[in-house]
Design an enzyme around this catalytic site. Sequence first.
Site, PDB file in Angstrom:
ATOM      1  N   ARG A  34       6.683  74.731 -67.372  1.00 46.02           N
ATOM      2  CA  ARG A  34       6.161  73.636 -66.545  1.00 46.02           C
ATOM      3  C   ARG A  34       4.683  73.380 -66.825  1.00 46.02           C
ATOM      4  O   ARG A  34       4.202  72.252 -66.735  1.00 46.02           O
ATOM      5  CB  ARG A  34       6.352  73.959 -65.057  1.00 46.02           C
ATOM      6  CG  ARG A  34       7.799  73.954 -64.592  1.00 46.02           C
ATOM      7  CD  ARG A  34       7.879  74.089 -63.077  1.00 46.02           C
ATOM      8  NE  ARG A  34       9.260  74.233 -62.633  1.00 46.02           N
ATOM      9  CZ  ARG A  34       9.824  75.376 -62.273  1.00 46.02           C
ATOM     10  NH1 ARG A  34       9.098  76.496 -62.305  1.00 46.02           N
ATOM     11  NH2 ARG A  34      11.080  75.421 -61.879  1.00 46.02           N
TER      12      ARG A  34
ATOM     13  N   CYS B 273      21.772  90.516 -55.131  1.00 44.56           N
ATOM     14  CA  CYS B 273      21.973  90.655 -53.689  1.00 44.56           C
ATOM     15  C   CYS B 273      23.300  90.065 -53.220  1.00 44.56           C
ATOM     16  O   CYS B 273      23.787  90.403 -52.138  1.00 44.56           O
ATOM     17  CB  CYS B 273      20.817  89.998 -52.942  1.00 44.56           C
ATOM     18  SG  CYS B 273      19.206  90.730 -53.304  1.00 44.56           S
TER      19      CYS B 273
ATOM     20  N   ASN C 170      10.833  86.979 -58.153  1.00 44.81           N
ATOM     21  CA  ASN C 170      10.603  85.565 -58.445  1.00 44.81           C
ATOM     22  C   ASN C 170       9.134  85.189 -58.293  1.00 44.81           C
ATOM     23  O   ASN C 170       8.579  84.442 -59.101  1.00 44.81           O
ATOM     24  CB  ASN C 170      11.465  84.703 -57.514  1.00 44.81           C
ATOM     25  CG  ASN C 170      12.866  84.495 -58.058  1.00 44.81           C
ATOM     26  OD1 ASN C 170      13.062  83.750 -59.010  1.00 44.81           O
ATOM     27  ND2 ASN C 170      13.840  85.165 -57.470  1.00 44.81           N
TER      28      ASN C 170
END
Length: 547
Positions: A21, A42, A301
């Site tokens: 990005r 998870c 993340n």
Amino acid sequence: MKIIIIGSVAAGTSVAAKARRNDEQAEITLYNADYDISYSVCGIPYFLGGEIDELETLTPRTPSWFKKRYNVDIFIRHEVTSIDAVEKKIQVKNLDTNEVKEDIYDVLVFATGATPITPEISGVELEHVFQVRTIQNTKAIEKFMKEKQPEKATIIGAGYIGLEMAEQLKTRGLDVTLVQRSNQVMSHLDKDMAIRVEEHLVKKGVKLLLNEEITAINEAEIHSKSGKVIEADMVILATGVRPNTQLAEAIGVNIGQSGAIAVNSKMQTNIPDVYAVGDVAESFSLITGKPLYRPLGSTANKMGRIAGDVITGGSLEHRGILGTGILRVFDLAVGQTGMTEKEALEEGYSIEILHNIKPARAEYLGGKDLIIKAIADRQTGRILGVQIVGEEGVDKRMDVFVTAITFQAKAEDLFHLDLAYAPPFSTTKDPVMYTGMALQNAIEKKNKLITPSDLSERINNGEAIQVIDTRSAKQFQASCVDSAINIALGDLREKSKNLDPLLPTVTYCNSGTTGNAAQNVLRNLGYSDIYNLSGGNKNYQTFKKSK
């Protein structure tokens, strides 16, 4: 710029996405030894329990998707076997063909994750013994369950994955035994909160064995150190994870106190142009600033995004974590953030502790109790940690507390929050607000608190102390605090003349509110050394079970 990322689950792919990005010209390559990328670890228990129909739901992205979306090259089944940090070269082995190639980089990122710890137990290599970490693990478990139709499952380890698997396998119809080496489930909770989870597990039919160490597994049984024999035709190992630091250590990357890679706030290691993110990297506590390792997808993340930004000239920095966690245990939610009572005391804090038992929403609409344990620093008033157990509203309150602790809120600040209120969602004085009010009053010594543990210790030490149960005679006879006398709140003003205002005095009710009112009455009558029992009789009886 050539960026090479080793590992492509949550953290590695986040690095790649953010870097792209910011920079359309960078050449970005990810090498992953596994078959699958960017999957939800998870979510695995919920697939195995049948809540998720298709395993592909947990693997929504493929290398071709990343190539098309971000122009990023991802090579699965490619293992980086060695690194030359001086020449900035790596050796990569294709695990399907055994072909070895060389690649070069300008920036290298370790996103190698963590590996499940395999305990040294005879029989862990048997075909009915499984780890729960990867999509391949998941496929193997599902295949085994379909083909062998196991009836009795034993789970070794009672952390997050262990409890989630216990719930899911029990829901699927298996007879489940949960074995934990220590004296409680969930090490990130204090024992007086963990006992509530333990009781719920047993209520739901899970056999719970604490203080038990497994020594051997065979095809039909498990043997413990104490001599117990447990029938099991399937075994799940949920004994924690270990960061995959071997490659990094080989080139001289520093390892932190936690055993994970030490990084600064920009995710940089001690080696120039080498970064580490995700479950292989060490974080730090927002409260103490000390190293903290809590491998979670949310943190991975975040770290990945920060590293991707920094590598491409951005200014993001990692601000640390609180070690927040939440899970569902059948119809009970369990959340925690910040420091436990034990951790706060070990760090040298003088702490105030409140057990707040209040309905999550209006009782006349069926609101069920939340049990909130909140810890504050007496010196500064700052909230240090919170644990919550309840059937509803846990996540909402936990996120409020996380936000408050992150911005260094004091107990008094919580009462002034303008929280959303309507009877289906909350009470007029939300449990978060009440927590702040009660803690602040205790810190200012207007309404001092005493925990069941401290009260029990003082009674056992033979201290002269008055304990007043302000409930009805019927409730008092059903259960009460040791050595308590029963004086209902409405009779307290008159009967207080029979008490000694110079003795330390403790008031209590079921959960704390009436006990607090009684405390105010006696204080206004001249009693100075007077406490309200934190969490009332409900909390005291739970404490007795946890001893």
